[in-house]
Enzyme design. Sequence first.
Site, PDB file in Angstrom:
ATOM      1  N   TYR A   9      47.741  36.898  46.381  1.00  0.00           N
ATOM      2  CA  TYR A   9      48.856  37.400  45.559  1.00  0.00           C
ATOM      3  C   TYR A   9      48.438  38.435  45.088  1.00  0.00           C
ATOM      4  CZ  TYR A   9      50.613  32.650  46.508  1.00  0.00           C
ATOM      5  OH  TYR A   9      51.103  31.583  47.197  1.00  0.00           O
ATOM      6  N   ARG A  19      40.552  32.770  39.029  1.00  0.00           N
ATOM      7  CA  ARG A  19      40.516  32.274  40.238  1.00  0.00           C
ATOM      8  C   ARG A  19      40.425  33.165  41.389  1.00  0.00           C
ATOM      9  NH1 ARG A  19      43.611  27.200  43.214  1.00  0.00           N
ATOM     10  NH2 ARG A  19      41.832  26.044  42.919  1.00  0.00           N
TER      11      ARG A  19
END
Length: 366
Positions: free
Chosen positions: A193, A241
Amino acid sequence: MSAAPAAFTALFQPYTLRSVTIPNRVWMAPMCQYSAEASGPYAGVALDWHFAHYAARATGGTGLIIQEVTAVSPEGRITPYDLGIWNDTQVEALRRITAFVKSQGAVPGIQIGHAGRKASTDRPWKGGGPVGPEAHGWQTVAPSAVPFDEGHPVPHELTAERIREITGQFAAAAGRAAAAGYEVLEIHGAHGYLIGEFLSPHSNKRTDSYGGSFENRTRFALEVVDAVRAAWPEELPLLFRISATDWLEEGGWTADDTVRLAGLLQEHGVDVLDVSTGGLAPHVKIPAGPGYQVPFAARVKAETTLPVSVVGLITEPEQAEKILANGEADAVVLGRELLRDPYWARRAAAELGAEVRMPDPYHRAW
């Protein structure tokens, strides 16, 4: 026979980050439910499904519930059906979830993110392909005008001004997360992403201060961390993350890069690196197997002072206990296994001779 004290297990030891004490090391991975309204005034708002989903894991004994990636803007959603945190209507609905999670002795966390070039897609059970305006889709953006895969649209390359705007959206989302009652915040920098797209030379072809060198490719990630840390209460922990590798033979983000970035993230106020892998490039062969991402977390833990959590085919209590007892990670993060069994933490406690908090109405069952 009564259960042995939790002190005999690593999995059920409390874990304190800043002012927050998480009751055990069983953490729930953020997993999209693709179940919100796609458009209109209630777009991105949590519904009864979301409440029931997270409530079940909280009553099941999970220590930290990390809510699915929640978009910082409408264009940051993976699908039109994702949760959002770009307005106050969304905040009101999220308060119901955080209040219940806390009432069960668990800690409510939330992951915030922007999907970048992997945005504007359909729900996985509908094929997961790109969608256009007729299906509530939109124009995607990315560090460079490089599509994710064949058949995916070419994203618009972000200008420096738009990069600053998105950084501000992350900060605003962090402030709303605090207002909604979350006690742990995670920035989504993994799985290809937007932040991960900046990190990897496979997707970042820029020639300005956001591309090229390691320092330039990590600039956006660190600017987001700084903006979020400034908007997120100092006494509450911040997680990041990461995809520790793109699993590409060449030209991608590597484990060496992850170790190097981990030290910088810690300097910028990150409290835990949540280790995953992959997602940036399609059709990549990933040697998935039980605990296959643990070595990446173990390396960060061995070579830095930043605490780590790890996810990836961790399914059995003894397996999770061994990861922690061996010092390979500070917490285990369960994804699909918690979809299969919301009460996994209770089963694990029984098998390991530990205890977790039991809702009063359920005592007769144990």
